[in-house]
Design a protein around this motif. Structure first.
Motif, short mmCIF file in Angstrom:
data_model
loop_
_atom_site.label_atom_id
_atom_site.label_comp_id
_atom_site.label_asym_id
_atom_site.label_seq_id
_atom_site.Cartn_x
_atom_site.Cartn_y
_atom_site.Cartn_z
N MET A 274 -6.73 8.30 -37.36
CA MET A 274 -8.13 8.71 -37.44
C MET A 274 -8.47 9.69 -36.32
N ASN A 275 -8.03 9.38 -35.12
CA ASN A 275 -8.33 10.25 -33.98
C ASN A 275 -7.70 11.63 -34.15
N SER A 276 -6.42 11.66 -34.60
CA SER A 276 -5.72 12.92 -34.76
C SER A 276 -6.38 13.79 -35.83
N ILE A 277 -6.69 13.21 -36.98
CA ILE A 277 -7.28 13.98 -38.08
C ILE A 277 -8.70 14.41 -37.73
N LEU A 278 -9.44 13.55 -37.03
CA LEU A 278 -10.81 13.88 -36.65
C LEU A 278 -10.84 15.06 -35.68
N MET A 279 -9.88 15.05 -34.73
CA MET A 279 -9.78 16.18 -33.80
C MET A 279 -9.46 17.47 -34.56
N ALA A 280 -8.57 17.37 -35.55
CA ALA A 280 -8.21 18.55 -36.34
C ALA A 280 -9.42 19.07 -37.11
N VAL A 281 -10.24 18.17 -37.62
CA VAL A 281 -11.45 18.58 -38.36
C VAL A 281 -12.40 19.34 -37.45
N PHE A 282 -12.63 18.82 -36.26
CA PHE A 282 -13.54 19.50 -35.32
C PHE A 282 -13.01 20.88 -34.94
N GLU A 283 -11.67 20.96 -34.74
CA GLU A 283 -11.08 22.24 -34.34
C GLU A 283 -11.13 23.27 -35.47
N ARG A 284 -11.13 22.77 -36.70
CA ARG A 284 -11.09 23.69 -37.85
C ARG A 284 -12.44 23.80 -38.57
N SER A 285 -13.50 23.54 -37.87
CA SER A 285 -14.83 23.57 -38.49
C SER A 285 -15.13 24.93 -39.12
N GLN A 286 -14.83 26.02 -38.37
CA GLN A 286 -15.11 27.35 -38.93
C GLN A 286 -14.23 27.63 -40.15
N GLU A 287 -12.99 27.24 -40.08
CA GLU A 287 -12.07 27.45 -41.20
C GLU A 287 -12.55 26.69 -42.44
N ILE A 288 -12.96 25.43 -42.23
CA ILE A 288 -13.46 24.64 -43.35
C ILE A 288 -14.75 25.26 -43.91
N GLY A 289 -15.60 25.74 -42.99
CA GLY A 289 -16.82 26.41 -43.44
C GLY A 289 -16.52 27.64 -44.27
#
Length: 388
Positions: A274-289
Protein backbone atom coordinates in the motif's frame (compact mmCIF):
# COMPACT_ATOMS: atom_id res chain seq x y z
CA UNK A 1 0.51 -8.48 -23.27
CA UNK A 2 -2.40 -6.01 -22.92
CA UNK A 3 -1.72 -2.30 -22.98
CA UNK A 4 -2.75 -1.70 -19.36
CA UNK A 5 -0.70 -4.67 -18.11
CA UNK A 6 2.35 -3.46 -20.06
CA UNK A 7 1.88 0.03 -18.63
CA UNK A 8 1.65 -1.40 -15.09
CA UNK A 9 4.93 -3.30 -15.55
CA UNK A 10 6.65 -0.19 -16.90
CA UNK A 11 5.42 1.85 -13.94
CA UNK A 12 6.90 -0.69 -11.50
CA UNK A 13 10.22 -0.73 -13.36
CA UNK A 14 10.55 3.03 -13.04
CA UNK A 15 11.47 2.60 -9.39
CA UNK A 16 13.18 -0.75 -9.42
CA UNK A 17 14.64 -0.52 -5.91
CA UNK A 18 11.34 0.38 -4.27
CA UNK A 19 9.46 -2.28 -6.24
CA UNK A 20 12.12 -4.87 -5.40
CA UNK A 21 12.01 -4.11 -1.67
CA UNK A 22 8.21 -4.24 -1.68
CA UNK A 23 8.29 -7.56 -3.52
CA UNK A 24 10.89 -8.81 -1.03
CA UNK A 25 8.52 -8.05 1.85
CA UNK A 26 5.76 -10.06 0.17
CA UNK A 27 8.21 -12.89 -0.59
CA UNK A 28 9.28 -13.08 3.04
CA UNK A 29 5.68 -13.14 4.24
CA UNK A 30 4.57 -15.84 1.80
CA UNK A 31 7.73 -17.87 2.41
CA UNK A 32 7.09 -17.91 6.16
CA UNK A 33 3.41 -18.70 5.67
CA UNK A 34 4.16 -21.59 3.29
CA UNK A 35 6.89 -22.94 5.58
CA UNK A 36 4.61 -22.93 8.64
CA UNK A 37 1.73 -24.73 6.91
CA UNK A 38 4.06 -27.17 5.14
CA UNK A 39 5.91 -27.95 8.37
CA UNK A 40 2.66 -28.48 10.28
CA UNK A 41 1.44 -30.91 7.63
CA UNK A 42 4.79 -32.75 7.57
CA UNK A 43 4.81 -32.86 11.39
CA UNK A 44 1.41 -34.54 11.52
CA UNK A 45 2.30 -37.11 8.85
CA UNK A 46 5.70 -37.82 10.43
CA UNK A 47 4.21 -38.24 13.89
CA UNK A 48 1.61 -40.68 12.60
CA UNK A 49 4.35 -42.62 10.76
CA UNK A 50 6.56 -42.90 13.85
CA UNK A 51 3.65 -43.96 16.03
CA UNK A 52 2.85 -46.74 13.58
CA UNK A 53 6.51 -47.79 13.47
CA UNK A 54 6.65 -48.46 17.22
CA UNK A 55 4.72 -51.69 16.73
CA UNK A 56 3.10 -51.23 20.18
CA UNK A 57 -0.43 -50.32 21.20
CA UNK A 58 0.23 -48.91 24.66
CA UNK A 59 2.93 -48.36 27.30
CA UNK A 60 2.73 -49.19 31.00
CA UNK A 61 4.82 -46.75 33.05
CA UNK A 62 5.04 -45.50 36.64
CA UNK A 63 2.38 -42.93 37.47
CA UNK A 64 3.60 -39.53 36.30
CA UNK A 65 3.63 -37.12 33.42
CA UNK A 66 2.25 -38.17 30.02
CA UNK A 67 4.83 -35.94 28.32
CA UNK A 68 7.59 -38.14 29.75
CA UNK A 69 5.90 -41.18 28.28
CA UNK A 70 5.71 -39.48 24.89
CA UNK A 71 9.41 -38.69 25.07
CA UNK A 72 10.19 -42.33 25.94
CA UNK A 73 8.05 -43.83 23.19
CA UNK A 74 9.16 -41.52 20.40
CA UNK A 75 12.82 -40.92 21.08
CA UNK A 76 13.95 -42.97 24.04
CA UNK A 77 14.22 -40.28 26.68
CA UNK A 78 15.58 -41.36 30.07
CA UNK A 79 12.84 -41.29 32.72
CA UNK A 80 14.02 -41.23 36.36
CA UNK A 81 11.32 -43.68 37.52
CA UNK A 82 11.26 -47.44 37.36
CA UNK A 83 8.68 -50.18 37.27
CA UNK A 84 9.25 -53.53 38.93
CA UNK A 85 9.28 -56.14 36.17
CA UNK A 86 7.24 -58.31 38.50
CA UNK A 87 4.16 -56.66 36.98
CA UNK A 88 4.99 -58.43 33.71
CA UNK A 89 3.31 -61.59 34.95
CA UNK A 90 0.02 -59.78 35.53
CA UNK A 91 0.21 -57.95 32.18
CA UNK A 92 0.96 -61.09 30.17
CA UNK A 93 -1.78 -62.97 31.98
CA UNK A 94 -4.39 -60.37 31.04
CA UNK A 95 -6.90 -61.53 28.46
CA UNK A 96 -6.25 -59.99 25.04
CA UNK A 97 -2.50 -59.21 25.44
CA UNK A 98 -0.51 -60.62 22.49
CA UNK A 99 2.90 -59.15 23.37
CA UNK A 100 4.47 -57.50 26.39
CA UNK A 101 8.11 -56.57 26.89
CA UNK A 102 9.99 -54.60 29.54
CA UNK A 103 12.05 -51.67 28.30
CA UNK A 104 14.94 -50.17 30.25
CA UNK A 105 16.38 -46.89 28.96
CA UNK A 106 19.36 -45.38 30.78
CA UNK A 107 22.70 -43.62 30.39
CA UNK A 108 26.00 -45.43 30.83
CA UNK A 109 29.32 -43.54 30.99
CA UNK A 110 31.92 -44.64 28.45
CA UNK A 111 35.16 -42.77 29.39
CA UNK A 112 37.27 -44.71 26.86
CA UNK A 113 35.30 -43.12 24.04
CA UNK A 114 34.74 -39.86 25.97
CA UNK A 115 30.97 -40.02 25.82
CA UNK A 116 27.86 -41.24 27.59
CA UNK A 117 26.10 -44.09 25.81
CA UNK A 118 22.34 -44.43 25.74
CA UNK A 119 21.41 -47.98 26.69
CA UNK A 120 18.16 -49.53 25.50
CA UNK A 121 17.43 -52.83 27.24
CA UNK A 122 14.65 -54.92 25.72
CA UNK A 123 13.70 -58.52 25.04
CA UNK A 124 15.70 -58.59 21.83
CA UNK A 125 13.83 -61.52 20.26
CA UNK A 126 10.78 -59.23 20.10
CA UNK A 127 12.58 -56.42 18.24
CA UNK A 128 11.15 -57.42 14.82
CA UNK A 129 7.66 -56.80 16.24
CA UNK A 130 8.56 -53.66 18.22
CA UNK A 131 10.59 -52.06 15.43
CA UNK A 132 9.16 -53.60 12.24
CA UNK A 133 10.72 -51.01 9.91
CA UNK A 134 14.33 -51.58 10.98
CA UNK A 135 16.87 -52.85 8.46
CA UNK A 136 19.65 -54.66 10.35
CA UNK A 137 23.11 -55.51 9.05
CA UNK A 138 24.09 -58.68 10.90
CA UNK A 139 21.81 -60.38 13.40
CA UNK A 140 19.66 -59.50 16.39
CA UNK A 141 21.40 -60.30 19.71
CA UNK A 142 20.61 -63.83 20.81
CA UNK A 143 23.17 -64.04 23.63
CA UNK A 144 23.51 -61.97 26.85
CA UNK A 145 26.96 -60.85 25.66
CA UNK A 146 25.76 -59.58 22.28
CA UNK A 147 24.59 -56.07 21.51
CA UNK A 148 23.02 -54.20 18.61
CA UNK A 149 24.29 -50.72 17.73
CA UNK A 150 22.31 -47.81 16.36
CA UNK A 151 23.57 -46.36 13.09
CA UNK A 152 25.17 -43.23 14.58
CA UNK A 153 26.95 -45.13 17.37
CA UNK A 154 28.52 -47.54 14.87
CA UNK A 155 29.29 -44.84 12.29
CA UNK A 156 31.08 -42.49 14.71
CA UNK A 157 33.15 -45.28 16.22
CA UNK A 158 33.84 -47.06 12.91
CA UNK A 159 32.45 -50.34 14.26
CA UNK A 160 31.36 -53.29 12.10
CA UNK A 161 29.37 -56.42 13.04
CA UNK A 162 31.57 -58.89 14.89
CA UNK A 163 33.63 -56.20 16.63
CA UNK A 164 34.30 -56.25 20.37
CA UNK A 165 32.71 -53.62 22.57
CA UNK A 166 33.81 -52.87 26.12
CA UNK A 167 32.76 -50.67 29.03
CA UNK A 168 35.18 -49.56 31.77
CA UNK A 169 34.69 -51.30 35.12
CA UNK A 170 32.55 -53.98 33.42
CA UNK A 171 34.08 -57.43 33.13
CA UNK A 172 31.92 -58.48 30.18
CA UNK A 173 33.26 -58.15 26.63
CA UNK A 174 30.34 -57.56 24.27
CA UNK A 175 30.16 -58.66 20.65
CA UNK A 176 28.41 -56.43 18.15
CA UNK A 177 25.99 -58.83 16.48
CA UNK A 178 24.43 -56.26 14.20
CA UNK A 179 23.97 -52.60 13.28
CA UNK A 180 20.64 -50.90 12.71
CA UNK A 181 20.34 -49.17 9.33
CA UNK A 182 19.98 -45.40 9.41
CA UNK A 183 16.49 -44.33 10.53
CA UNK A 184 17.13 -40.58 10.85
CA UNK A 185 15.58 -40.74 14.31
CA UNK A 186 16.71 -41.14 17.90
CA UNK A 187 16.89 -44.91 17.30
CA UNK A 188 20.26 -44.26 15.62
CA UNK A 189 21.82 -43.14 18.91
CA UNK A 190 21.23 -46.21 21.12
CA UNK A 191 23.09 -49.33 22.16
CA UNK A 192 20.51 -52.14 22.25
CA UNK A 193 20.97 -55.19 24.48
CA UNK A 194 18.96 -57.88 26.26
CA UNK A 195 16.95 -56.43 29.14
CA UNK A 196 18.64 -58.74 31.68
CA UNK A 197 22.08 -57.52 30.56
CA UNK A 198 21.03 -53.88 30.89
CA UNK A 199 19.61 -54.52 34.35
CA UNK A 200 22.87 -56.16 35.43
CA UNK A 201 25.00 -53.29 34.07
CA UNK A 202 22.86 -50.75 35.90
CA UNK A 203 22.67 -52.85 39.07
CA UNK A 204 18.89 -52.83 38.90
CA UNK A 205 17.94 -56.50 38.44
CA UNK A 206 14.16 -55.98 38.41
CA UNK A 207 13.88 -52.44 37.03
CA UNK A 208 12.22 -51.29 33.84
CA UNK A 209 11.50 -47.83 32.50
CA UNK A 210 8.31 -49.05 30.87
CA UNK A 211 6.50 -52.10 29.57
CA UNK A 212 5.33 -52.03 25.97
CA UNK A 213 2.32 -54.09 24.97
CA UNK A 214 0.23 -55.11 21.97
CA UNK A 215 -3.32 -56.43 22.02
CA UNK A 216 -5.04 -59.05 19.88
CA UNK A 217 -8.02 -56.82 19.11
CA UNK A 218 -7.42 -53.04 19.14
CA UNK A 219 -11.15 -52.44 19.54
CA UNK A 220 -10.93 -54.05 23.01
CA UNK A 221 -7.98 -51.95 24.10
CA UNK A 222 -10.06 -49.68 26.36
CA UNK A 223 -11.45 -52.66 28.27
CA UNK A 224 -8.01 -54.27 28.62
CA UNK A 225 -6.47 -51.04 29.92
CA UNK A 226 -9.23 -50.59 32.51
CA UNK A 227 -8.74 -54.14 33.73
CA UNK A 228 -4.95 -53.72 34.06
CA UNK A 229 -5.25 -50.42 35.94
CA UNK A 230 -7.70 -52.05 38.34
CA UNK A 231 -5.38 -55.01 38.99
CA UNK A 232 -1.96 -53.28 39.13
CA UNK A 233 -1.61 -50.28 41.49
CA UNK A 234 0.80 -47.37 40.87
CA UNK A 235 0.90 -47.60 37.09
CA UNK A 236 -0.13 -45.33 34.25
CA UNK A 237 -1.15 -46.76 30.89
CA UNK A 238 -0.83 -44.51 27.87
CA UNK A 239 -2.01 -45.50 24.40
CA UNK A 240 -0.19 -44.51 21.24
CA UNK A 241 -3.08 -42.18 20.38
CA UNK A 242 -2.69 -40.42 23.72
CA UNK A 243 1.05 -40.13 23.12
CA UNK A 244 0.35 -38.55 19.74
CA UNK A 245 -2.03 -36.04 21.33
CA UNK A 246 0.46 -35.28 24.08
CA UNK A 247 3.25 -34.53 21.62
CA UNK A 248 0.90 -32.54 19.41
CA UNK A 249 -0.13 -30.41 22.40
CA UNK A 250 3.49 -29.76 23.33
CA UNK A 251 4.21 -28.62 19.78
CA UNK A 252 0.94 -26.69 19.37
CA UNK A 253 2.18 -23.57 21.15
CA UNK A 254 5.26 -23.36 18.94
CA UNK A 255 3.19 -23.91 15.81
CA UNK A 256 0.62 -21.28 16.87
CA UNK A 257 3.38 -18.76 17.50
CA UNK A 258 4.89 -19.48 14.08
CA UNK A 259 1.51 -19.03 12.40
CA UNK A 260 0.95 -15.74 14.22
CA UNK A 261 4.37 -14.52 13.06
CA UNK A 262 3.52 -15.53 9.49
CA UNK A 263 0.23 -13.64 9.55
CA UNK A 264 1.92 -10.55 11.00
CA UNK A 265 4.50 -10.79 8.20
CA UNK A 266 1.69 -10.91 5.62
CA UNK A 267 0.05 -7.82 7.13
CA UNK A 268 3.37 -5.97 7.13
CA UNK A 269 3.89 -6.98 3.51
CA UNK A 270 0.43 -5.67 2.63
CA UNK A 271 1.16 -2.36 4.32
CA UNK A 272 4.40 -2.18 2.34
CA UNK A 273 2.50 -2.70 -0.91
CA UNK A 274 0.00 0.00 0.00
CA UNK A 275 2.77 2.44 0.91
CA UNK A 276 4.75 1.72 -2.28
CA UNK A 277 1.76 2.07 -4.63
CA UNK A 278 0.44 5.15 -2.81
CA UNK A 279 3.82 6.86 -3.16
CA UNK A 280 3.82 6.02 -6.87
CA UNK A 281 0.33 7.52 -7.25
CA UNK A 282 1.39 10.79 -5.63
CA UNK A 283 4.52 10.96 -7.79
CA UNK A 284 2.53 10.33 -10.96
CA UNK A 285 -0.36 12.69 -10.28
CA UNK A 286 0.34 14.83 -13.36
CA UNK A 287 0.75 11.76 -15.55
CA UNK A 288 -2.53 10.30 -14.31
CA UNK A 289 -4.20 13.67 -14.85
CA UNK A 290 -2.94 13.73 -18.43
CA UNK A 291 -4.29 10.21 -19.00
CA UNK A 292 -7.67 11.33 -17.72
CA UNK A 293 -7.54 14.44 -19.94
CA UNK A 294 -6.98 12.40 -23.12
CA UNK A 295 -9.82 10.02 -22.44
CA UNK A 296 -8.84 7.44 -19.82
CA UNK A 297 -11.75 6.69 -17.51
CA UNK A 298 -11.54 6.43 -13.74
CA UNK A 299 -12.03 2.67 -14.12
CA UNK A 300 -9.03 2.51 -16.49
CA UNK A 301 -6.84 4.28 -13.93
CA UNK A 302 -8.21 2.09 -11.13
CA UNK A 303 -7.38 -1.05 -13.13
CA UNK A 304 -3.80 0.04 -13.88
CA UNK A 305 -3.00 0.68 -10.22
CA UNK A 306 -4.66 -2.54 -9.10
CA UNK A 307 -2.68 -4.52 -11.70
CA UNK A 308 0.54 -3.13 -10.21
CA UNK A 309 -0.34 -4.54 -6.79
CA UNK A 310 -1.31 -7.86 -8.40
CA UNK A 311 2.03 -8.13 -10.18
CA UNK A 312 3.96 -7.32 -7.00
CA UNK A 313 2.10 -9.86 -4.87
CA UNK A 314 2.19 -12.71 -7.42
CA UNK A 315 5.89 -12.30 -8.20
CA UNK A 316 6.66 -11.86 -4.50
CA UNK A 317 4.58 -14.91 -3.55
CA UNK A 318 6.19 -17.22 -6.11
CA UNK A 319 9.64 -15.95 -5.10
CA UNK A 320 8.86 -16.54 -1.42
CA UNK A 321 7.86 -20.16 -1.99
CA UNK A 322 10.97 -20.74 -4.11
CA UNK A 323 13.21 -19.32 -1.38
CA UNK A 324 11.40 -21.39 1.28
CA UNK A 325 12.06 -24.60 -0.65
CA UNK A 326 15.69 -23.69 -1.28
CA UNK A 327 16.17 -23.04 2.43
CA UNK A 328 14.07 -26.01 3.61
CA UNK A 329 17.04 -27.84 5.15
CA UNK A 330 18.17 -24.76 7.04
CA UNK A 331 14.64 -24.11 8.31
CA UNK A 332 14.24 -27.70 9.47
CA UNK A 333 17.59 -27.65 11.28
CA UNK A 334 16.60 -24.47 13.11
CA UNK A 335 13.16 -25.79 14.09
CA UNK A 336 14.58 -29.11 15.33
CA UNK A 337 16.89 -27.20 17.67
CA UNK A 338 14.14 -25.14 19.31
CA UNK A 339 11.21 -27.61 19.39
CA UNK A 340 11.13 -30.36 22.04
CA UNK A 341 10.31 -33.05 19.49
CA UNK A 342 10.19 -33.23 15.71
CA UNK A 343 9.52 -36.51 13.83
CA UNK A 344 12.22 -37.91 11.58
CA UNK A 345 12.13 -37.36 7.83
CA UNK A 346 11.59 -34.26 5.71
CA UNK A 347 9.07 -31.88 7.24
CA UNK A 348 9.09 -29.29 4.45
CA UNK A 349 7.96 -30.64 1.10
CA UNK A 350 6.61 -28.86 -1.95
CA UNK A 351 2.84 -29.15 -2.17
CA UNK A 352 1.40 -27.51 -5.32
CA UNK A 353 -2.01 -27.02 -3.73
CA UNK A 354 -0.57 -25.42 -0.62
CA UNK A 355 1.76 -23.22 -2.67
CA UNK A 356 -1.12 -22.03 -4.84
CA UNK A 357 -3.25 -21.33 -1.77
CA UNK A 358 -0.48 -19.25 -0.16
CA UNK A 359 0.08 -17.20 -3.33
CA UNK A 360 -3.69 -16.70 -3.73
CA UNK A 361 -3.99 -15.57 -0.12
CA UNK A 362 -1.09 -13.14 -0.52
CA UNK A 363 -2.60 -11.82 -3.75
CA UNK A 364 -5.97 -11.29 -2.04
CA UNK A 365 -4.30 -9.39 0.79
CA UNK A 366 -2.25 -7.38 -1.72
CA UNK A 367 -5.35 -6.51 -3.74
CA UNK A 368 -7.09 -5.28 -0.63
CA UNK A 369 -4.01 -3.19 0.17
CA UNK A 370 -4.13 -1.76 -3.37
CA UNK A 371 -7.79 -0.72 -3.27
CA UNK A 372 -7.19 2.57 -1.50
CA UNK A 373 -4.27 3.72 -3.73
CA UNK A 374 -6.27 2.67 -6.82
CA UNK A 375 -9.33 4.57 -5.60
CA UNK A 376 -7.15 7.58 -4.75
CA UNK A 377 -5.62 7.57 -8.25
CA UNK A 378 -9.02 7.28 -9.93
CA UNK A 379 -10.27 10.35 -8.04
CA UNK A 380 -7.46 12.62 -9.27
CA UNK A 381 -8.88 15.72 -10.99
CA UNK A 382 -7.18 15.97 -14.39
CA UNK A 383 -7.21 19.82 -14.54
CA UNK A 384 -5.75 20.23 -11.01
CA UNK A 385 -3.17 17.52 -11.66
CA UNK A 386 -1.95 19.12 -14.91
CA UNK A 387 -1.67 22.51 -13.22
CA UNK A 388 0.45 20.88 -10.52
Amino acid sequence: MSGMFKLSVQNLLRHRTRSFLTMLGIAAAVGVLFSVFSFNRGFEHGLAREMQATGLHFMVVPSGCAHEVAALVLHGAVIPKYLDTGVMEAIRAADGISLATPILVAQLPNPDRQRIDLIYGVETDLLPEIKPEWQITGTIPGDPHEILLGYNVAEHAGIQPGAQFRYPNVDTVFTVSGIVGQTNSQDDAFVYMPIATAQRLLDNPTGATAIGAKVDSPERMGTIINELEAVIPGIQIVTMGQVMNSVANVAASAKSLSLAIALVAVVIGAVGVMNSILMAVFERSQEIGMMRAIGASRWNVFQIILKETTILTIVGGVTGIGVAMLGARLIETFVRRIMPYVPSGDMLRFDPGLALACVAFAMAVGLMAGLYPAWKASRINPIEAIRG
